[in-house]
Each structure stands twice: as structure tokens, then as C-alpha cells.
Design a protein around this motif. Structure first.
Motif, PDB file in Angstrom:
ATOM      1  N   GLU A 129       0.830  -1.208   0.000  1.00 50.31           N
ATOM      2  CA  GLU A 129       0.000   0.000   0.000  1.00 50.31           C
ATOM      3  C   GLU A 129       0.860   1.252   0.000  1.00 50.31           C
ATOM      4  OE1 GLU A 129      -3.439  -1.893   2.888  1.00 50.31           O
ATOM      5  OE2 GLU A 129      -1.939  -0.564   3.746  1.00 50.31           O
ATOM      6  N   ARG A 130       0.216   2.375  -0.313  1.00 50.91           N
ATOM      7  CA  ARG A 130       0.829   3.710  -0.229  1.00 50.91           C
ATOM      8  C   ARG A 130       2.234   3.727  -0.842  1.00 50.91           C
ATOM      9  NH1 ARG A 130      -0.612   3.450   5.750  1.00 50.91           N
ATOM     10  NH2 ARG A 130       1.545   2.855   5.738  1.00 50.91           N
ATOM     11  N   GLY A 131       2.351   3.128  -1.997  1.00 58.51           N
ATOM     12  CA  GLY A 131       3.639   3.040  -2.662  1.00 58.51           C
ATOM     13  C   GLY A 131       3.917   4.230  -3.564  1.00 58.51           C
ATOM     14  N   LEU A 132       5.182   4.373  -3.868  1.00 62.75           N
ATOM     15  CA  LEU A 132       5.633   5.425  -4.773  1.00 62.75           C
ATOM     16  C   LEU A 132       6.794   4.861  -5.575  1.00 62.75           C
ATOM     17  CD1 LEU A 132       4.983   8.435  -5.336  1.00 62.75           C
ATOM     18  CD2 LEU A 132       6.852   8.994  -3.794  1.00 62.75           C
ATOM     19  N   ILE A 133       6.718   4.984  -6.891  1.00 69.94           N
ATOM     20  CA  ILE A 133       7.817   4.571  -7.748  1.00 69.94           C
ATOM     21  C   ILE A 133       8.341   5.809  -8.472  1.00 69.94           C
ATOM     22  CG2 ILE A 133       6.238   3.855  -9.585  1.00 69.94           C
ATOM     23  CD1 ILE A 133       8.382   1.802 -10.434  1.00 69.94           C
ATOM     24  N   THR A 134       9.651   5.979  -8.420  1.00 66.64           N
ATOM     25  CA  THR A 134      10.308   7.083  -9.107  1.00 66.64           C
ATOM     26  C   THR A 134      11.270   6.479 -10.115  1.00 66.64           C
ATOM     27  OG1 THR A 134      10.196   8.400  -7.083  1.00 66.64           O
ATOM     28  CG2 THR A 134      11.702   9.168  -8.796  1.00 66.64           C
ATOM     29  N   VAL A 135      11.056   6.778 -11.390  1.00 66.38           N
ATOM     30  CA  VAL A 135      11.919   6.278 -12.461  1.00 66.38           C
ATOM     31  C   VAL A 135      12.686   7.466 -13.019  1.00 66.38           C
ATOM     32  CG1 VAL A 135      12.013   5.097 -14.697  1.00 66.38           C
ATOM     33  CG2 VAL A 135      10.294   4.432 -12.994  1.00 66.38           C
ATOM     34  N   ARG A 136      14.014   7.323 -13.072  1.00 67.20           N
ATOM     35  CA  ARG A 136      14.881   8.397 -13.571  1.00 67.20           C
ATOM     36  C   ARG A 136      15.623   7.943 -14.818  1.00 67.20           C
ATOM     37  NH1 ARG A 136      15.665   7.896  -8.216  1.00 67.20           N
ATOM     38  NH2 ARG A 136      14.859   9.558  -6.932  1.00 67.20           N
ATOM     39  N   SER A 137      15.743   8.853 -15.774  1.00 65.55           N
ATOM     40  CA  SER A 137      16.532   8.548 -16.966  1.00 65.55           C
ATOM     41  C   SER A 137      17.905   9.184 -16.822  1.00 65.55           C
ATOM     42  CB  SER A 137      15.844   9.082 -18.225  1.00 65.55           C
ATOM     43  OG  SER A 137      15.933  10.493 -18.276  1.00 65.55           O
ATOM     44  N   SER A 138      18.871   8.667 -17.556  1.00 64.12           N
ATOM     45  CA  SER A 138      20.225   9.221 -17.507  1.00 64.12           C
ATOM     46  C   SER A 138      20.266  10.647 -18.072  1.00 64.12           C
ATOM     47  CB  SER A 138      21.199   8.323 -18.269  1.00 64.12           C
ATOM     48  OG  SER A 138      20.765   8.157 -19.609  1.00 64.12           O
ATOM     49  N   SER A 139      19.229  11.042 -18.806  1.00 64.90           N
ATOM     50  CA  SER A 139      19.172  12.405 -19.347  1.00 64.90           C
ATOM     51  C   SER A 139      18.620  13.410 -18.335  1.00 64.90           C
ATOM     52  CB  SER A 139      18.321  12.436 -20.621  1.00 64.90           C
ATOM     53  OG  SER A 139      16.990  12.069 -20.322  1.00 64.90           O
ATOM     54  N   GLY A 140      18.217  12.915 -17.141  1.00 64.69           N
ATOM     55  CA  GLY A 140      17.765  13.822 -16.090  1.00 64.69           C
ATOM     56  C   GLY A 140      16.263  13.891 -15.908  1.00 64.69           C
ATOM     57  N   TRP A 141      15.477  13.291 -16.817  1.00 61.22           N
ATOM     58  CA  TRP A 141      14.030  13.292 -16.656  1.00 61.22           C
ATOM     59  C   TRP A 141      13.636  12.319 -15.565  1.00 61.22           C
ATOM     60  CZ3 TRP A 141      10.882  16.811 -18.541  1.00 61.22           C
ATOM     61  CH2 TRP A 141      11.281  17.539 -19.658  1.00 61.22           C
ATOM     62  N   GLU A 142      12.515  12.584 -14.921  1.00 61.87           N
ATOM     63  CA  GLU A 142      12.051  11.754 -13.816  1.00 61.87           C
ATOM     64  C   GLU A 142      10.535  11.621 -13.866  1.00 61.87           C
ATOM     65  OE1 GLU A 142      12.027  13.156  -9.422  1.00 61.87           O
ATOM     66  OE2 GLU A 142      13.909  12.060  -9.703  1.00 61.87           O
ATOM     67  N   ILE A 143      10.048  10.412 -13.581  1.00 65.90           N
ATOM     68  CA  ILE A 143       8.613  10.153 -13.446  1.00 65.90           C
ATOM     69  C   ILE A 143       8.370   9.667 -12.021  1.00 65.90           C
ATOM     70  CG2 ILE A 143       6.736   8.595 -14.086  1.00 65.90           C
ATOM     71  CD1 ILE A 143       7.896   8.494 -16.879  1.00 65.90           C
ATOM     72  N   VAL A 144       7.367  10.231 -11.383  1.00 64.47           N
ATOM     73  CA  VAL A 144       6.963   9.798 -10.047  1.00 64.47           C
ATOM     74  C   VAL A 144       5.499   9.372 -10.145  1.00 64.47           C
ATOM     75  CG1 VAL A 144       6.684  10.460  -7.633  1.00 64.47           C
ATOM     76  CG2 VAL A 144       8.573  11.413  -8.971  1.00 64.47           C
ATOM     77  N   ALA A 145       5.208   8.138  -9.738  1.00 60.92           N
ATOM     78  CA  ALA A 145       3.840   7.621  -9.836  1.00 60.92           C
ATOM     79  C   ALA A 145       3.453   6.899  -8.548  1.00 60.92           C
ATOM     80  CB  ALA A 145       3.729   6.655 -11.021  1.00 60.92           C
ATOM     81  N   PRO A 146       2.208   7.074  -8.107  1.00 61.18           N
ATOM     82  CA  PRO A 146       1.734   6.307  -6.952  1.00 61.18           C
ATOM     83  C   PRO A 146       1.609   4.845  -7.350  1.00 61.18           C
ATOM     84  CG  PRO A 146      -0.083   7.475  -7.975  1.00 61.18           C
ATOM     85  CD  PRO A 146       1.171   7.908  -8.690  1.00 61.18           C
ATOM     86  N   ALA A 147       1.780   3.949  -6.379  1.00 65.14           N
ATOM     87  CA  ALA A 147       1.723   2.519  -6.691  1.00 65.14           C
ATOM     88  C   ALA A 147       1.131   1.730  -5.527  1.00 65.14           C
ATOM     89  CB  ALA A 147       3.122   1.996  -7.007  1.00 65.14           C
ATOM     90  N   ALA A 148       0.558   0.598  -5.865  1.00 67.67           N
ATOM     91  CA  ALA A 148       0.085  -0.397  -4.907  1.00 67.67           C
ATOM     92  C   ALA A 148       0.453  -1.738  -5.513  1.00 67.67           C
ATOM     93  CB  ALA A 148      -1.419  -0.282  -4.708  1.00 67.67           C
ATOM     94  N   GLY A 149       0.283  -2.807  -4.760  1.00 62.56           N
ATOM     95  CA  GLY A 149       0.616  -4.091  -5.351  1.00 62.56           C
ATOM     96  C   GLY A 149       0.510  -5.241  -4.390  1.00 62.56           C
ATOM     97  N   ILE A 150       1.230  -6.291  -4.736  1.00 66.58           N
ATOM     98  CA  ILE A 150       1.281  -7.484  -3.916  1.00 66.58           C
ATOM     99  C   ILE A 150       2.725  -7.959  -3.820  1.00 66.58           C
ATOM    100  CG2 ILE A 150      -1.071  -8.269  -4.350  1.00 66.58           C
ATOM    101  CD1 ILE A 150       0.062 -10.183  -6.453  1.00 66.58           C
ATOM    102  N   ALA A 151       3.060  -8.562  -2.685  1.00 68.93           N
ATOM    103  CA  ALA A 151       4.330  -9.252  -2.499  1.00 68.93           C
ATOM    104  C   ALA A 151       3.976 -10.644  -2.043  1.00 68.93           C
ATOM    105  CB  ALA A 151       5.185  -8.550  -1.443  1.00 68.93           C
ATOM    106  N   GLY A 152       4.722 -11.619  -2.521  1.00 69.96           N
ATOM    107  CA  GLY A 152       4.426 -12.972  -2.101  1.00 69.96           C
ATOM    108  C   GLY A 152       5.180 -13.986  -2.900  1.00 69.96           C
ATOM    109  N   CYS A 153       4.779 -15.220  -2.740  1.00 68.58           N
ATOM    110  CA  CYS A 153       5.416 -16.342  -3.436  1.00 68.58           C
ATOM    111  C   CYS A 153       4.336 -17.082  -4.238  1.00 68.58           C
ATOM    112  CB  CYS A 153       6.052 -17.295  -2.443  1.00 68.58           C
ATOM    113  SG  CYS A 153       7.370 -16.513  -1.487  1.00 68.58           S
ATOM    114  N   ARG A 154       4.684 -17.413  -5.463  1.00 66.11           N
ATOM    115  CA  ARG A 154       3.760 -18.163  -6.307  1.00 66.11           C
ATOM    116  C   ARG A 154       4.073 -19.649  -6.171  1.00 66.11           C
ATOM    117  NH1 ARG A 154       2.889 -17.498 -12.783  1.00 66.11           N
ATOM    118  NH2 ARG A 154       1.223 -19.032 -12.930  1.00 66.11           N
ATOM    119  N   ARG A 155       3.066 -20.428  -6.021  1.00 64.69           N
ATOM    120  CA  ARG A 155       3.242 -21.879  -5.869  1.00 64.69           C
ATOM    121  C   ARG A 155       3.774 -22.483  -7.151  1.00 64.69           C
ATOM    122  NH1 ARG A 155      -2.292 -23.103  -2.543  1.00 64.69           N
ATOM    123  NH2 ARG A 155      -1.674 -21.839  -0.766  1.00 64.69           N
ATOM    124  N   LYS A 156       4.456 -23.625  -7.002  1.00 65.99           N
ATOM    125  CA  LYS A 156       5.024 -24.320  -8.172  1.00 65.99           C
ATOM    126  C   LYS A 156       3.960 -24.961  -8.996  1.00 65.99           C
ATOM    127  CE  LYS A 156       9.531 -25.129  -6.251  1.00 65.99           C
ATOM    128  NZ  LYS A 156      10.598 -26.019  -6.008  1.00 65.99           N
TER     129      LYS A 156
END
Length: 156
Positions: A129-156
């Protein structure tokens, strides 16, 4: 109701669905779209592996924007092209090989900083919850986006 929405979004993320090859622009740095964070076409964790999947909203629908397989690499999509990133730094609490703060580097001139909070658990995982992802390029541009998701293990 919030939990039901999260469960629906998590189920959508775990499915091996495709976006029909169409790059969905989730966030851009400027009007011409020269650097856009786009949805991943396949974000499912491999069988028997642990990690996380993050999404953000695109026109009120979840768009998968990052997949990290614990002990391996992360993948984002920039302008519709998958970019592989290596884990460089971690801090904070952890579970399922995922940390609250992670820095990924080295992907074709792009780096990503991910900050998340662990939420409710479920069998084999936890919501992010309440995640934030910041992606930066080598040219100096930056994107900041809110994020949510899941963490876990997938069964075989």
C-alpha cells in the motif's frame, strides 16, 4: 469495500493477461511522451518464485508497472520496451524478499526507486500500500507515480 477492490486488482495482476501489444502510457515526463512509463504485458511471478508486482491506475484501471523477482531482477516498461533493472539497495522491513525501500539500477539508462508499505496479509503474500515509484533517466528526466501491489510467493 476497499479490500474487495484490492483483491480484484490483485487477481487481475496475477493473471498472465496481455494488453494486446499496445503500450499503455501510464505516466510521461513531458507532452511529447519521449519518456513514458508504460504497462507491462506480462507481470506474473514465475512459478515457485517470490517477489512483488506493482501497479498504478491508468484511466481508473490498474496498470502493471513493475515486476521484481526476489534474488533476480526487476522489469519496468519505458515507451513500451521492457527494461531490466538490478537491485542495488534495500532498507526497511521485508517479507517475501521484498523491502519497504528498494533502489534498482542499470537498465538501459534508467533507475527506479520504490517505496511501499506492507498491508494486510493473505495466503502466500501481502498487499503493498501507499507506494511510490520514481523512475529516472540518464538524461535527467524523472517520473513519479503512486503505486500499490502485492508481495508474495507463487506456488510451483
Amino acid at each position: 469495500m476497499k479490500l474487495a477492490g484490492m483483491v480484484t486488482a490483485a487477481a487481475a495482476l496475477c493473471a498472465c493477461a496481455s494488453n494486446s501489444g499496445k503500450a499503455t502510457h501510464v505516466a510521461t515526463t513531458n507532452d511529447d511522451g519521449s519518456f513514458a512509463l508504460t504497462a507491462l504485458s506480462d507481470a506474473a511471478l514465475p512459478a515457485g518464485k517470490c517477489g512483488m508486482i506493482l501497479w498504478t491506475l491508468d484511466a481508473n484501471s490498474p496498470a502493471r508497472i513493475l515486476r521484481y523477482v526476489s534474488g533476480e531482477t526487476a522489469v519496468i516498461a519505458v515507451n513500451g520496451t521492457p527494461v531490466t533493472l538490478s537491485l542495488a539497495e534495500t532498507s526497511g522491513g521485508s517479507n517475501y524478499g521484498v523491502f519497504e525501500r528498494q533502489v534498482f539500477v542499470g537498465g538501459a539508462g534508467y533507475d527506479a526507486n520504490v517505496e511501499i508499505h506492507f498491508g494486510l496479509g493473505f495466503d502466500g503474500g501481502a498487499y503493498l500500500e501507499r507506494g511510490l515509484i520514481t523512475v529516472r533517466s540518464s538524461s535527467g528526466w524523472e517520473i513519479v507515480a503512486p503505486a500499490a501491489g502485492i508481495a508474495g510467493c507463487r506456488r510451483k
